[in-house]
Design an enzyme around this catalytic site. Structure first.
Site, PDB file in Angstrom:
ATOM      1  N   HIS A   7      61.331  39.464   7.792  1.00 53.40           N
ATOM      2  CA  HIS A   7      59.997  39.234   7.227  1.00 53.40           C
ATOM      3  C   HIS A   7      59.184  38.586   8.353  1.00 53.40           C
ATOM      4  CE1 HIS A   7      56.826  38.531   4.494  1.00 53.40           C
ATOM      5  NE2 HIS A   7      57.450  37.911   3.509  1.00 53.40           N
TER       6      HIS A   7
ATOM      7  N   ARG B 157      56.054  46.557   2.265  1.00 54.59           N
ATOM      8  CA  ARG B 157      57.212  45.786   1.803  1.00 54.59           C
ATOM      9  C   ARG B 157      58.173  46.759   1.138  1.00 54.59           C
ATOM     10  NH1 ARG B 157      57.761  40.161  -1.166  1.00 54.59           N
ATOM     11  NH2 ARG B 157      57.143  39.618   0.954  1.00 54.59           N
TER      12      ARG B 157
ATOM     13  N   LYS C 125      58.204  63.485  -7.977  1.00 63.29           N
ATOM     14  CA  LYS C 125      58.447  64.928  -7.954  1.00 63.29           C
ATOM     15  C   LYS C 125      59.457  65.285  -6.875  1.00 63.29           C
ATOM     16  CE  LYS C 125      53.783  65.482  -8.041  1.00 63.29           C
ATOM     17  NZ  LYS C 125      52.544  66.189  -7.795  1.00 63.29           N
TER      18      LYS C 125
ATOM     19  N   ARG D  34      52.449  36.413  -2.719  1.00 62.30           N
ATOM     20  CA  ARG D  34      51.787  35.842  -1.542  1.00 62.30           C
ATOM     21  C   ARG D  34      51.493  36.862  -0.450  1.00 62.30           C
ATOM     22  NH1 ARG D  34      54.113  32.131  -4.161  1.00 62.30           N
ATOM     23  NH2 ARG D  34      55.622  33.780  -4.425  1.00 62.30           N
ATOM     24  N   THR D  35      52.514  37.616  -0.068  1.00 59.04           N
ATOM     25  CA  THR D  35      52.349  38.489   1.097  1.00 59.04           C
ATOM     26  C   THR D  35      51.319  39.575   0.788  1.00 59.04           C
ATOM     27  OG1 THR D  35      54.676  38.068   1.498  1.00 59.04           O
ATOM     28  CG2 THR D  35      53.644  39.758   2.845  1.00 59.04           C
TER      29      THR D  35
HETATM   30  N1   CP Z   1      56.939  34.383   0.858  1.00 59.50           N
HETATM   31  C1   CP Z   1      56.827  35.604   0.295  1.00 59.50           C
HETATM   32  O1   CP Z   1      57.164  36.611   0.904  1.00 59.50           O
HETATM   33  O2   CP Z   1      56.331  35.599  -0.963  1.00 59.50           O
HETATM   34  P1   CP Z   1      56.085  36.908  -1.850  1.00 59.50           P
HETATM   35  O3   CP Z   1      57.450  37.536  -2.074  1.00 59.50           O
HETATM   36  O4   CP Z   1      55.438  36.446  -3.111  1.00 59.50           O
HETATM   37  O5   CP Z   1      55.226  37.829  -1.041  1.00 59.50           O
END
Ligand code: CP
Length: 353
Positions: free
Chosen positions: A170, A137, A116, A87-88
């Protein structure tokens, strides 16, 4: 790590409270880096919700689509996602496309010079030279924050958006969750005064942590933490809530809570953080939303989930009008469009459209 221009070294910076770090995530009073929920205040949250609704409206016509695409044409973004995401990642990609931004991605470090021996810091600094925005992420708590701090010291800092950092935060998920709550309660007095239950792995669930930090901005909310003892909310966040005078209760009785709250936020077990399979021994079955709970769930209470789900919510519930998790997915894209536009100071253009 060298000193930042603002005269604070990394060690001193690390000791600051979240709200005190806000100044390091802004430029001329405008949001620049998006790192943690504590950097946002009520005014910002109200504005982002109103603007996201405006963006949705604009996007409904061809003229509006072209307007949005023209806003950031020529800008480039790097999506550095070294921890799994559906999703993100895709919603940031879509948000960039909506705004006319060209995206590059790193998802598999086995093809990068990290193999490396290049440090992740040098890797990010390298690709930040080619782009105008970094969305990341990472499996390590605090990594995005460290990169934002590092880039602040360079001659060409670019904004960093934390798209999920370990067990920690998040923030963009929390913003889309606030937008979902805002829309759901628009005709029922807004988010102020609402009772919100968080269910499942609260100890390691970064979406819950980030949303709880944001909810301190709303008057009179009450939070319920429904979890097995081993996975209850961390002491740091409970201490924060006490300081902020936000009411909360801990319980392991989901059925009792379901009949008396305004929102139920389900989460899956975060066993990717198990070091030795320790959560395999926890009975999670009591933290699933059973179909029969629909009968005791109040008519205006909503069911949320950041997704991905496992067995916390059976698919038969998806068609219930109170199930909001698929709307959360869509809302995420609009909130991210709005956030990126605001970082690049296009919020005024959107308001005036
Ligand atoms: N809600 C969420 O962060 O989903 P993903 O891990 O699929 O990005």
């Amino acid at each position: 790590m060298a000193k930042v221009k603002k005269g604070v070294d990394w060690e001193t910076f690390g000791k600051l409270r979240g709200s005190e770090k806000r100044a390091y995530f802004t430029r001329d009073g405008n949001i620049f880096h998006v790192i943690m929920s504590q950097q946002f205040d009520r005014k910002f949250l109200d504005e982002i919700c109103a603007l996201a609704t405006k963006v949705r409206g604009i996007s409904k016509g061809n003229k509006g689509v072209l307007f949005l695409q023209s806003l950031l044409q020529g800008k480039r973004a790097m999506l550095y996602f070294v921890q799994p995401s559906t999703r993100t990642f895709l919603s940031f990609m879509a948000a960039c496309q909506i705004l006319g931004i060209h995206c590059s991605e790193v998802r598999d470090t086995s093809t990068s010079s990290e193999m490396k021996g290049e440090s992740q810091e040098d890797t990010v600094r390298t690709f930040s030279s080619y782009v105008d925005l970094v969305v990341m992420r990472h499996y390590e708590a605090g990594f995005a924050e460290r990169i934002a701090f590092l880039l602040n010291q360079t001659s060409r800092p670019v904004p960093v958006i934390n798209a999920g950092s370990g067990k920690d935060q998040h923030p963009t998920q929390a913003l889309l969750d606030i937008y979902t709550l805002h829309r759901s309660f628009e005709n029922y007095g807004g988010i102020d005064g609402k009772r919100i239950a968080f269910v499942g792995d609260l100890k390691r669930g970064r979406t819950v942590r980030s949303l709880v930090y944001l909810l301190r901005n709303y008057e009179g909310v009450k939070l319920y933490f429904v979890a097995p003892q081993e996975l209850q909310m961390g002491d740091d966040l409970k201490q924060y809530l006490r300081e902020q005078k936000v009411r909360f209760e801990e319980t392991d009785n989901l059925e009792e809570v379901v009949s008396s709250v305004d929102a139920v936020y389900m989460t899956r077990i975060q066993d990717e953080y198990d070091e030795a399979g320790e959560s395999k021994h926890i009975d999670y079955s009591a933290y699933r939303f059973k179909k029969e709970y629909l009968k005791i769930l109040p008519p205006n209470t909503i069911i949320m989930h950041p997704l991905p789900r496992r067995e916390e919510i059976p698919v038969e519930i998806d068609d219930d009008k109170r199930a909001m998790y698929w709307r959360q997915v869509r809302n995420g894209m609009w909130v991210r469009v709005t956030l990126i536009a605001t970082i690049f100071r296009k919020d005024k253009d959107i308001k005036e459209y």
